[in-house]
Write a protein that holds these residues in place. Structure first.
Motif, mmCIF file in Angstrom:
data_model
loop_
_atom_site.group_PDB
_atom_site.id
_atom_site.type_symbol
_atom_site.label_atom_id
_atom_site.label_comp_id
_atom_site.label_asym_id
_atom_site.label_seq_id
_atom_site.Cartn_x
_atom_site.Cartn_y
_atom_site.Cartn_z
ATOM 1 N N ASN A 1 0.837 -1.193 0.000
ATOM 2 C CA ASN A 1 0.000 0.000 0.000
ATOM 3 C C ASN A 1 0.879 1.252 0.000
ATOM 4 O O ASN A 1 1.619 1.511 0.954
ATOM 5 C CB ASN A 1 -0.898 -0.028 1.234
ATOM 6 C CG ASN A 1 -1.790 1.184 1.374
ATOM 7 O OD1 ASN A 1 -1.794 2.080 0.530
ATOM 8 N ND2 ASN A 1 -2.546 1.212 2.453
ATOM 9 N N PRO B 1 -10.539 0.143 -1.524
ATOM 10 C CA PRO B 1 -9.306 -0.170 -0.798
ATOM 11 C C PRO B 1 -9.354 -1.419 0.066
ATOM 12 O O PRO B 1 -8.428 -2.223 0.026
ATOM 13 C CB PRO B 1 -9.064 1.080 0.054
ATOM 14 C CG PRO B 1 -10.385 1.760 0.128
ATOM 15 C CD PRO B 1 -11.110 1.443 -1.141
ATOM 16 N N MET C 1 -7.272 3.871 -2.410
ATOM 17 C CA MET C 1 -5.947 3.366 -2.076
ATOM 18 C C MET C 1 -5.067 3.454 -3.310
ATOM 19 O O MET C 1 -5.551 3.405 -4.443
ATOM 20 C CB MET C 1 -6.011 1.918 -1.584
ATOM 21 C CG MET C 1 -4.680 1.321 -1.142
ATOM 22 S SD MET C 1 -4.800 -0.421 -0.581
ATOM 23 C CE MET C 1 -5.544 -0.191 1.036
#
Length: 522
Positions: free
Chosen positions: A61, A91, A229
């Motif tokens: 991430n 995400p 994300m």
């Protein structure tokens, strides 16, 4: 005659590289020395299972990096050197043993509707949090991005009081000290909603009952909804390769496969380093060590300050993590097809289970039901696998660095070489239970144990991916020790950076950025 670099940086993790990039942009000549054959530390990508399947070694991430002050300042230049992101509007989600699931998406109405399916009251509370997030996030990020010195904190306190008033400022301080469970129990009624958010605390050593951990589930949930994300296009190593290229384009150098055996200092002042082959390299302005606290003591032979030395030797690390990289014929057969759209699927059924897992790992036991973070990067970035194939990125949290036993009593091994296979099978059993038929679609597998993480990168002591617990006694002004949260050390011209230094772990490059700005200005 070869000119000595202005700054020597030990280690080529992303904090080192961010520090070097900023210093180079301010005219410093920098030289980075990395013992491994490739840069990146925990942020690197490789074909660990089969050719054509690109797996992120540890960090996947990159949202913190994409949203960091470092990227805002240098992102345009990094993009010219190949930095590319792969964003997603979905995400994370959590899947539960009863087959129900909850996902946070970059759509407030959709996420709120999902929460309403569990609790009308929780949906109302989620709406309140969503509406207050911009103002609250500004205050929280101001704290998490501030240098930890009295002048900066005084300025920050003044601004916070002016903007939020006394009551609002006290509420913020109270929130920053709360445990995930305390905040979640006071905010939501659904155990499913609570567990979905609490799972994020386990990424950063905050089990449900650890004080100071509430902020991380809150930020991940709210930021995930607000911004989605960000992964790296082609792998997390996109940030590493772009920063190396920027350093070299500005006249700096990155030396891989070059170990540092000691930091040279005379009369309390750092003057350079000695490499493992005996070569001495002098630094004109600074020696910067991106190492664990005990690693700093090893390289210096002692810093001359008993209090600092004790803090470095007693620095506490979080439990470890096992990674399982899987090459797949297809994605898991989740009970809900929508789960195939999410970057992360957490398998963490309750706060009680997370607390038990954490306690077992701290006691040196292989947990009976570790938390599984199932990353599905090819959902976001299909380029990471051959056409029609996928990869899974499984984080198994938590895992003890040193094995003293097994919580179920079925694994007899007390070393990771022998425990790796049965413990990985336990994790895969959990995945199979939630998504039956997954095993038959595995075409390649690579397990990385806590021991392997530390062997690859000595900063990851016992497989601790965040280089030190972030509990309150070892955070803020105490990271890594009181009086040294700004990267200074008792040795003049020697500076400490990396995840062990404030503001700690994660891909935001905060420690490296703050130090570079301290040394060379904004």
């Amino acid at each position: 005659m070869t000119q000595n670099p202005d700054a020597i940086i030990i280690g080529a993790g992303h904090n080192s590289l961010a520090c070097a990039c900023h210093l180079a942009s301010r005219g410093w000549k920098v030289a980075v020395y990395e013992q491994n054959a490739e840069p990146g530390g925990a942020v690197k990508t490789g074909e660990y299972t089969l050719p054509g399947f690109r797996h992120d070694w540890a960090a996947m991430n990159l949202s913190l990096f994409a949203g960091s002050s470092f990227h805002r300042q240098h992102g345009t230049e990094l993009a010219k050197h190949g930095l590319a992101f792969a964003p997603t509007a979905n995400p994370f989600a959590s899947l539960f043993p009863d087959g129900r699931w909850l996902g946070v998406s970059n759509d407030a109405a959709l996420t709120t509707a999902r929460i309403r399916g569990f609790s009308e009251a929780d949906a109302r509370e989620w709406t309140r949090l969503t509406e207050s997030f911009p103002a609250d996030a500004e205050a929280i990020f101001a704290v998490l991005g501030s240098p930890m010195n009295m002048r900066a904190l005084g300025t920050l306190a003044g601004k916070t009081l002016w903007r939020r008033g006394t009551a609002g400022s006290l509420d913020l301080a109270r929130f920053l000290t709360m445990s995930p469970r305390a905040w979640l129990d006071q905010t939501f009624e659904s155990d499913h909603v609570k567990a979905t958010l609490a799972a994020w605390g386990m990424h950063l050593d905050f089990a449900p009952d650890i004080a100071g951990g509430a902020v991380f589930p809150y930020l991940e949930a709210m930021a995930g909804q607000a911004f989605g994300m960000v992964l790296g296009q082609g792998g997390a190593s996109t940030i590493t390769s772009a920063m190396v290229a920027m350093i070299e384009a500005r006249g700096g150098s990155v030396h891989c496969g070059t170990a540092v055996s000691s930091i040279e200092h005379i009369a309390g002042r750092a003057i350079g380093i000695t490499l493992s082959d005996g070569k001495v390299v002098r630094a004109e302005k600074a020696v910067i060590a991106n190492v664990s606290p005990r690693g700093l003591m090893k390289l210096t032979g002692g810093t001359g300050d008993p209090r600092h030395a004790r803090a470095m030797e007693k620095f506490q690390h979080a439990p470890g993590t096992m990674m399982i990289h899987l090459a797949m014929d297809r994605l898991p057969n989740w009970p809900a097809a929508e789960l195939k759209r999410f970057a992360y699927v957490h398998l963490a059924p309750s706060m009680d289970q997370m607390a038990r897992t954490y306690a077992q790992a701290l006691a040196g036991l292989l947990p009976d039901e570790p938390v599984i973070v199932c990353g599905q990067p090819t959902v976001v970035d299909p380029s990471r696998a051959p056409d029609g194939k996928h990869i899974l990125w499984l984080q198994v949290r938590m895992a003890p660095g040193q094995i003293k036993g097994d919580a179920t009593g079925t694994i007899d091994a007390r070393n990771w070489q022998d425990a790796a296979e049965p413990f990985a099978e336990r994790a895969l059993d959990i995945l199979e239970r939630y998504a039956p038929g997954t095993r038959k679609n595995i075409i390649g597998q690579h397990v990385v144990t806590p021991q392997m993480f530390e062997a690859d990168n000595p900063n990851l002591v016992g497989g601790d991916q965040v280089c030190g617990s972030h509990h309150l006694h070892q955070h803020f002004m105490n990271r890594p020790a009181r009086g040294y949260a700004d990267g200074t050390t008792p040795i003049r011209n020697l500076y400490h950076t990396g995840a062990a230094v404030w503001p700690g772990g994660g891909t935001g490059a905060g420690p490296g950025t703050l130090l570079a700005r301290k040394l060379a200005g904004n």
